[in-house]
Design a protein around this motif. Structure first.
Motif, mmCIF file in Angstrom:
data_model
loop_
_atom_site.group_PDB
_atom_site.id
_atom_site.type_symbol
_atom_site.label_atom_id
_atom_site.label_comp_id
_atom_site.label_asym_id
_atom_site.label_seq_id
_atom_site.Cartn_x
_atom_site.Cartn_y
_atom_site.Cartn_z
ATOM 1 N N LEU A 164 0.842 -1.197 0.000
ATOM 2 C CA LEU A 164 0.000 0.000 0.000
ATOM 3 C C LEU A 164 0.878 1.246 0.000
ATOM 4 N N THR A 165 0.753 2.035 -1.067
ATOM 5 C CA THR A 165 1.443 3.321 -1.147
ATOM 6 C C THR A 165 0.448 4.325 -1.712
ATOM 7 N N PRO A 166 0.715 5.611 -1.557
ATOM 8 C CA PRO A 166 -0.205 6.606 -2.127
ATOM 9 C C PRO A 166 -0.434 6.404 -3.628
ATOM 10 N N GLN A 167 0.638 6.082 -4.354
ATOM 11 C CA GLN A 167 0.469 5.916 -5.791
ATOM 12 C C GLN A 167 -0.430 4.719 -6.128
ATOM 13 N N LEU A 179 -2.682 3.421 -4.262
ATOM 14 C CA LEU A 179 -4.040 3.750 -3.856
ATOM 15 C C LEU A 179 -4.726 4.583 -4.933
ATOM 16 N N MET A 180 -3.969 5.532 -5.491
ATOM 17 C CA MET A 180 -4.531 6.378 -6.534
ATOM 18 C C MET A 180 -4.793 5.577 -7.803
ATOM 19 N N VAL A 193 -3.902 7.900 -13.964
ATOM 20 C CA VAL A 193 -2.719 8.203 -13.146
ATOM 21 C C VAL A 193 -1.504 7.912 -14.014
ATOM 22 N N GLU A 230 1.914 10.059 -15.139
ATOM 23 C CA GLU A 230 2.696 11.293 -15.038
ATOM 24 C C GLU A 230 1.846 12.435 -14.492
ATOM 25 N N GLY A 231 0.989 12.134 -13.583
ATOM 26 C CA GLY A 231 0.071 13.131 -13.044
ATOM 27 C C GLY A 231 -1.313 12.507 -12.938
ATOM 28 N N VAL A 232 -2.143 13.113 -12.102
ATOM 29 C CA VAL A 232 -3.480 12.552 -11.874
ATOM 30 C C VAL A 232 -4.502 13.429 -12.591
#
Lengths: 462, 514
Positions: free
Chosen positions: A86-89, A91-92, A122, A124-126
């Motif tokens: 589980l990491t922020p990326q 999760l996104m 997601v 190179e940017g969201v």
């Protein structure tokens, strides 16, 4: 005067129900070669039918193909080892196509505006869809919190082993989880206190085990296996062999704090006397051998593989020689490790004088541990003469000058290796001994503050 | 969830039954330093993993009866834990531990996965903080917090955020910690000796040979140069050094310790302009208890010249004991004299050595003789002292009455009774010309040369010149020499005494096989 602090005993903090009630039994079998077998007996309260059990506190360096779980009346449907962390990326990425809440904070006023957005991509940017608008998250650098409603089930804080079980009936039962893991290993360290005058050696053996596996093993029974265990490249082979270590009686108290070796197939197994906690990032040492007064002597030697002319004298090797036999006062299997030798200085304080590595050494072996080079005992060799006596046969006359600047006489064992086929020796100033067909040794006595010339002639085919 | 949290707490606690005792520092310590040849002093000064010392500490500990975990603070940071030995502790030593789970931002977060923390957000405009209860859902490599039922990433919003932990987890320490678990039958105050090997300490010998005006004798002084690259300081410690080649093993080194860092590791952000640098997830390897920044450059050099180190034997090595206890300070170099020999007679010889005669041709026929100071390490010859290997600086008096460096040479370990040769440099005004004629027969597997040697002394003083033919290996033989040769160090050697302006010539045949 040093400050001494004594703090109160740390009481067991919180004991979860699962841990307190069923006295889990954890055992570790650790090999020399960065490998350990973990056996974890714990109670599982299972519902009837299928259920999923997660084991979060297993080693991060587990070899998942070696996992096996056994419990009475339980069938295993499948085993999974999930290492999607589980990491922020992550999760996104898992939120693509789903709704999240975003909270924008006005940097001038601090006012917060909450909105609902859909994550579109997601890369190179969201990219978000906010209302009817498509926007890039924090494109304007305005602080924006992103709030997710949940965490996908397969994303975890640490690698997790999960097993899907099928139980015949509901109720608590004991289950044994076993697996192989890397990150745990052990070696032997020896402390040899050598008394040259008395010809005695005190040998202490320490097991040094190191845990870098990422988890701690609390209150575990630990046993160590000495010997080279064959490890196949195909790690799955291991499961087929279905390894089962013997469980014998405890041997507490036989030797200091440690255990006694019991043969296990062609390896030696050392159980530790008491349970211990092997913490993560820890090196732990437990004594396994403490022998006093074994017979030992100091040896000087020089070994050469050719006929050399030395321009300057060279120090000879010093070793501590002893027999690993019961009659010599020792007589133990000695697992491979480093022997560090100490002698007492003039003031009687032990001082380190050198270290060397020994292999796994069975009982009954003669051992010679090189500790260094003698400052005062040197050798200088000269190839006096060499000639061909026949097309393929050479005669060589050698001279070894051995010098001793010590106040006591010494004996140096000179070993000449690298003789050719059908070698003969003649005109030797001291009597030689053959060491196999191509090497000779001489025991050369050198008087105190004096020198001895060893000369000999060899003839050999090449 | 509760069960998981409890399990983590249990893993981090020490054995619950043991009393915790801390020994803060040694009262006394003694240090024995082993020799390391620091070929590149500048690089080795930065590297605390080379070199070796044996440290013995005396500590007084108050112990309760029963099982205690005794933590030894203040040991050398470069201690090799598996070499530790504890003497004079009554009762039974159960185990020894070195714990190197370091307290760091990363390890703190990792320890709190699944546990409650407080999240503080500060409004950049008003400066007002809001505190929220949160649960850590993932560890240091990109932290997710559960706040008010939602899930948010830490430090990805652009808002100032920090986490408050209720307590430092058990088992995480500022630096590696050595402890023993011991069962002591009786409570009391005990004086124990803790000894261990530590890296980062080194010494080597340096000599100065000062020639007198007559050119026949010299004063030889020797210095021990002690270096402490570790962060440990032993105050007022009896110190000695060991000369001789001690066998070492590369595994005798402090454990490699890595502190865990915490990275936000957020989702990608579109950054205009520069491309986003690749995210590297590897925690930086932190040096073992590194010195405070900037202190590394402070290299103190202390010279204590007034008194001389005593020499004794330690097994087959030489032990030099410093004349009085000294402070071996962190990142320090210290020098102590161990040898001061006056009026040592020496012989000055010029030595030329021919290696392979087949290399000689018209362009390459001049050998450069070396100036050699030849001594004998015997009491009757003014010396007779064990000489550990080291650099010798040769100082020669100048006509103006000063001193000049005439050369530098590294000598090997030289026991009493052995000759000692110090190469001072290349000779001037002494020439050696060789010509070699190839006599090798075409059908035989051997080499044969006739070598002509012409020597000349253009100095205003008489000299002794030695010419050596290197031993060429198998079946090496020198024959038909026009001048008698001797044998020195296994090589034929011609000694020629030359008056000022004198010339001489001789020849010989040399043969060997391949």
């Amino acid at each position: 005067m040093s400050k001494v602090l004594v703090s109160a005993a740390v009481a067991a903090l919180v004991a979860g129900a699962a841990f307190a009630a069923d006295a889990p039994k954890l055992s570790l079998t650790i090999y020399n070669s960065d490998l350990a077998l973990v056996q974890d007996v714990r109670a599982l309260d299972l519902p009837a039918g299928r259920s999923r059990q997660e084991f979060k506190d297993v080693s991060g360096q587990i070899r998942p193909e070696t996992v096996s779980l056994s419990a009475a009346g339980v069938g295993i449907v499948e085993q999974n080892f999930d290492f999607d962390l589980l990491t922020p990326q992550k999760l996104m990425e898992k939120a693509v196509g789903k709704q999240v809440r975003i909270v924008r904070i006005n940097p001038a006023t601090g006012a917060q505006v909450a909105e609902t957005a859909t994550v579109l991509s997601v890369n190179e940017g969201v990219v978000l869809k906010v209302g009817d608008n498509i926007e890039v998250l924090r494109d304007d650098d305005i602080p924006t919190r992103v709030i997710f409603d949940g965490i996908p089930e397969n994303l975890r804080a640490r690698p997790t082993l999960s097993v899907t079980l099928d139980a015949a009936k509901a109720g608590p039962r004991q289950a044994t989880l076993s697996y192989l893991t890397k990150g745990l290993s052990w070696k032997a360290d020896y402390v040899a206190l050598f008394d040259e005058r008395a010809g005695k050696l005190d040998l202490q053996g320490w097991v040094t085990l190191t845990n870098g596996s990422g988890v701690s093993y609390r209150d575990a029974e630990v046993q160590l296996i000495a010997g080279e265990v064959n490890l196949s490249d195909n790690e799955a082979d291991w499961t087929r062999r279905n390894y089962r270590p013997r469980s014998g009686p405890s041997v507490a108290g036989r030797e200091t704090g440690g255990g006694q070796a019991r043969p296990l197939a062609d390896y030696y197994l050392y159980p530790l006397a008491t349970r211990t906690t092997v913490a993560d990032n820890q090196t732990k040492q437990v004594s396994f051998l403490d022998v006093k007064g074994a017979g030992a002597r100091k040896g000087y030697s020089y070994r050469t593989y050719g006929f050399e002319t030395m321009q300057t004298a060279q120090a000879v090797d010093v070793s501590v020689d002893f027999a690993n036999s019961t009659t010599g006062g020792l007589g133990h299997q000695l697992p491979a490790g480093i022997v560090r030798v100490y002698v007492r200085d003039v003031a009687g304080e032990p001082k380190f004088v050198g270290e060397n590595r020994i292999d796994h050494t069975p009982q009954g072996s003669d051992m010679s541990v090189k500790i260094g080079e003698a400052f005062d005992v040197t050798v200088q060799s000269t190839m006096v003469e060499q000639e061909r006596v026949f097309r393929t046969r050479t005669r060589t006359k050698m001279m070894y000058v051995l010098r001793n600047a010590r106040a006591v006489p010494v004996t140096v064992t000179v070993r000449q290796d690298g003789l050719g086929r059908d070698a003969k020796v003649s005109d030797e100033s001291l009597k030689s001994r053959w060491q196999g067909a191509r090497a000779l040794t001489w025991d050369v006595p050198v008087p105190a503050n004096g020198e001895t010339k060893l000369t000999f002639t060899t003839e050999a085919d090449w | 969830m509760r069960g998981v949290a409890a399990a983590i707490v249990l893993m981090l606690t020490a054995a619950p039954a043991a009393a915790q005792v801390t020994s803060a520092a040694p009262e006394r310590a003694s240090v024995t330093i082993y020799r390391s040849v620091l070929t590149d002093t500048t690089a080795d000064r930065q590297n605390p993993s080379t070199g070796l010392a044996f440290v013995t500490e005396t500590r007084t500990i108050d112990l309760p009866a029963g099982v205690s975990r005794i933590r030894f603070a203040g040991v050398a940071d470069t201690m090799v834990p598996e070499t530790a030995a504890l003497q004079d502790l009554p009762g039974q030593l159960i185990e020894r531990n070195e714990d190197f789970n370091l307290l760091s931002p990363g390890s703190l977060l990792a320890a709190y996965v699944g546990r409650d923390v407080r999240l503080v957000r500060t409004d950049p405009k008003t400066g007002r903080s809001t505190i929220r209860q949160a649960t850590v859902r993932s560890g240091p490599d990109g932290t997710i917090l559960e706040v008010d039922g939602g899930f948010e990433a830490l430090k990805c919003s652009g808002l100032p955020e920090r986490v408050i932990f209720p307590a430092a987890p058990e088992g995480l320490a500022d630096r590696p910690t050595f402890s023993v678990l011991a069962d002591v039958p009786q409570a009391g105050r005990y004086t124990v000796k803790l000894s261990y090997l530590a890296t980062g300490f080194a010494w080597n010998a340096d000599y100065v040979a000062k020639l007198d005006a007559t050119g026949r004798s010299l004063d030889l002084s020797g210095w021990l140069t002690l270096t402490n690259n570790s962060a440990a300081t032993f105050g007022n410690a009896p110190t000695d050094v060991v000369a001789g080649e001690v066998s070492r093993d590369g595994d005798t080194a402090p454990p490699e310790v890595e502190a865990q860092a915490a990275y936000p590791y957020c989702w990608p952000r579109a950054v205009k302009g520069a491309p986003r640098p690749a995210m590297v997830l590897q925690a930086p390897s932190v040096g073992y208890a590194a010195a405070p920044m900037g202190l590394d450059d402070v290299q103190e050099i202390v010279v204590t010249g007034s008194r001389i180190a005593r020499q004794s034997d330690l097994g087959d090595y030489k032990l030099y004991t410093l004349p009085e206890p000294t402070t071996v300070a962190a990142h320090q170099t210290k020098q102590v004299r161990f040898l001061d020999q006056r009026n040592v007679p020496f012989e000055r010889v010029y030595v030329a050595r021919l290696e392979d005669p087949s290399d000689v041709d018209d362009d390459n026929n001049m050998l450069a003789p070396q100036v050699l100071l030849r001594l004998k390490n015997e009491a009757a010859r003014g010396l007779g002292k064990a000489l550990p290997s080291g650099n010798v600086a040769i100082m020669e008096p100048t006509e103006a009455g000063g001193l000049a460096l005439a050369g530098e040479h590294r000598i090997k370990d030289t026991p009493v009774g052995l000759p000692l040769e110090i190469v001072a440099g290349q000779a001037m005004d002494v020439s050696v010309r060789v010509t070699a004629r190839d006599l090798t027969p075409s059908d035989r597997g051997s080499e044969r040369y006739r070598v002509e040697v012409e020597v000349a002394n253009d100095k205003p003083v008489a000299i002794t010149l030695e010419f050596a033919q290197a031993n060429m290996g198998s079946s090496f033989k020198v024959a038909h020499a026009s001048r008698r040769s001797g044998l020195r160090d296994g090589e034929p050697r011609w000694t020629v005494k030359l008056a000022p302006g004198e010339r001489a010539a001789f020849n010989y045949e040399v043969s060997w096989t391949y």
